[in-house]
Motif scaffolding. Structure first.
Motif, PDB file in Angstrom:
ATOM      1  N   ALA A  24       0.950  -1.212   0.039  1.00  0.00           N
ATOM      2  CA  ALA A  24      -0.111  -0.097  -0.019  1.00  0.00           C
ATOM      3  C   ALA A  24       0.847   1.235  -0.143  1.00  0.00           C
ATOM      4  N   LEU A  25       2.008   1.320   0.715  1.00  0.00           N
ATOM      5  CA  LEU A  25       2.813   2.460   0.993  1.00  0.00           C
ATOM      6  C   LEU A  25       3.697   2.561  -0.387  1.00  0.00           C
ATOM      7  N   LYS A  26       3.833   1.543  -1.151  1.00  0.00           N
ATOM      8  CA  LYS A  26       4.512   1.646  -2.578  1.00  0.00           C
ATOM      9  C   LYS A  26       3.425   2.346  -3.673  1.00  0.00           C
ATOM     10  N   LYS A  27       2.339   1.938  -3.352  1.00  0.00           N
ATOM     11  CA  LYS A  27       1.357   2.642  -4.306  1.00  0.00           C
ATOM     12  C   LYS A  27       0.935   3.866  -4.161  1.00  0.00           C
ATOM     13  N   TRP A  31       1.142   9.936  -2.436  1.00  0.00           N
ATOM     14  CA  TRP A  31       0.391  10.710  -1.691  1.00  0.00           C
ATOM     15  C   TRP A  31       1.125  11.039  -0.483  1.00  0.00           C
ATOM     16  N   LEU A  32       2.124  10.195   0.284  1.00  0.00           N
ATOM     17  CA  LEU A  32       2.889  10.483   1.165  1.00  0.00           C
ATOM     18  C   LEU A  32       3.876  11.583   1.044  1.00  0.00           C
ATOM     19  N   LEU A  33       4.526  11.711  -0.150  1.00  0.00           N
ATOM     20  CA  LEU A  33       5.395  12.589  -0.481  1.00  0.00           C
ATOM     21  C   LEU A  33       4.611  13.920  -0.618  1.00  0.00           C
ATOM     22  N   LEU A  37       5.633  17.434   1.858  1.00  0.00           N
ATOM     23  CA  LEU A  37       5.814  18.515   1.386  1.00  0.00           C
ATOM     24  C   LEU A  37       4.770  19.622   1.585  1.00  0.00           C
ATOM     25  N   ARG A  38       3.574  19.210   1.604  1.00  0.00           N
ATOM     26  CA  ARG A  38       2.495  20.294   2.319  1.00  0.00           C
ATOM     27  C   ARG A  38       2.854  20.670   3.834  1.00  0.00           C
ATOM     28  N   GLY A  39       3.216  19.442   4.439  1.00  0.00           N
ATOM     29  CA  GLY A  39       3.551  19.751   6.033  1.00  0.00           C
ATOM     30  C   GLY A  39       4.608  20.911   6.149  1.00  0.00           C
ATOM     31  N   VAL A  40       5.783  20.577   5.009  1.00  0.00           N
ATOM     32  CA  VAL A  40       6.899  21.237   5.130  1.00  0.00           C
ATOM     33  C   VAL A  40       6.481  22.826   4.773  1.00  0.00           C
ATOM     34  N   MET A  41       5.801  23.037   3.695  1.00  0.00           N
ATOM     35  CA  MET A  41       5.278  24.278   3.149  1.00  0.00           C
ATOM     36  C   MET A  41       4.300  24.905   4.142  1.00  0.00           C
ATOM     37  N   SER A  42       3.606  24.236   4.959  1.00  0.00           N
ATOM     38  CA  SER A  42       2.868  24.897   5.865  1.00  0.00           C
ATOM     39  C   SER A  42       3.650  25.456   7.096  1.00  0.00           C
ATOM     40  N   THR A  71      -2.236  20.011  10.904  1.00  0.00           N
ATOM     41  CA  THR A  71      -3.375  20.603  10.317  1.00  0.00           C
ATOM     42  C   THR A  71      -2.968  21.326   8.941  1.00  0.00           C
ATOM     43  N   GLY A  72      -1.813  22.005   9.050  1.00  0.00           N
ATOM     44  CA  GLY A  72      -1.460  22.377   7.406  1.00  0.00           C
ATOM     45  C   GLY A  72      -1.442  21.131   6.638  1.00  0.00           C
ATOM     46  N   ALA A  73      -0.593  20.459   6.890  1.00  0.00           N
ATOM     47  CA  ALA A  73      -0.588  19.305   5.940  1.00  0.00           C
ATOM     48  C   ALA A  73      -1.870  18.969   5.733  1.00  0.00           C
ATOM     49  N   THR A  74      -2.727  18.758   6.334  1.00  0.00           N
ATOM     50  CA  THR A  74      -4.153  17.829   6.176  1.00  0.00           C
ATOM     51  C   THR A  74      -4.725  18.914   5.161  1.00  0.00           C
ATOM     52  N   PHE A  75      -5.142  20.170   5.697  1.00  0.00           N
ATOM     53  CA  PHE A  75      -5.883  20.774   5.305  1.00  0.00           C
ATOM     54  C   PHE A  75      -5.449  22.042   4.104  1.00  0.00           C
TER      55      PHE A  75
END
Length: 92
Positions: A24-27, A31-33, A37-42, A71-75
């Motif tokens: 599942a993680l391979k597929k 999404w994980l990346l 990245l959204r977490g870092v950018m937030s 919160t930033g990575a999710t939304f």
């Protein structure tokens, strides 16, 4: 004997679960990346907005911690706006 069979069954279930999780993680690596990245950018966005507030002598900073990053990575941007809205309401 019965406990021994249960032990092997539990080990078998754990092995199958790990294999399925790996597949599942391979597929879902894209999404994980994206989530990371959204977490870092937030985090960068919160830091920049906090610096702007300090520069303007406003006391509406949001702390950078695992909850705000999540919160930033999710939304995304609406999550960051939500965090500042909650902080503003707590000041009033």
């Amino acid at each position: 004997m019965n406990m021994e069979k249960e032990g092997w069954a539990i080990i078998g279930v754990i092995i199958v679960a790990v294999i399925l999780l790996f597949l599942a993680l391979k597929k879902q690596s894209e999404w994980l990346l994206n989530f990371i990245l959204r977490g870092v950018m937030s985090t960068i966005g919160i830091y920049v907005i906090n610096q702007i507030f300090v520069w303007q002598n406003l006391s509406c900073e949001v702390g950078i911690n695992p909850y705000t990053v999540l919160t930033g990575a999710t939304f995304g941007a609406p999550g960051i706006i939500l965090l500042y809205g909650i902080r503003l309401c707590s000041i009033l």
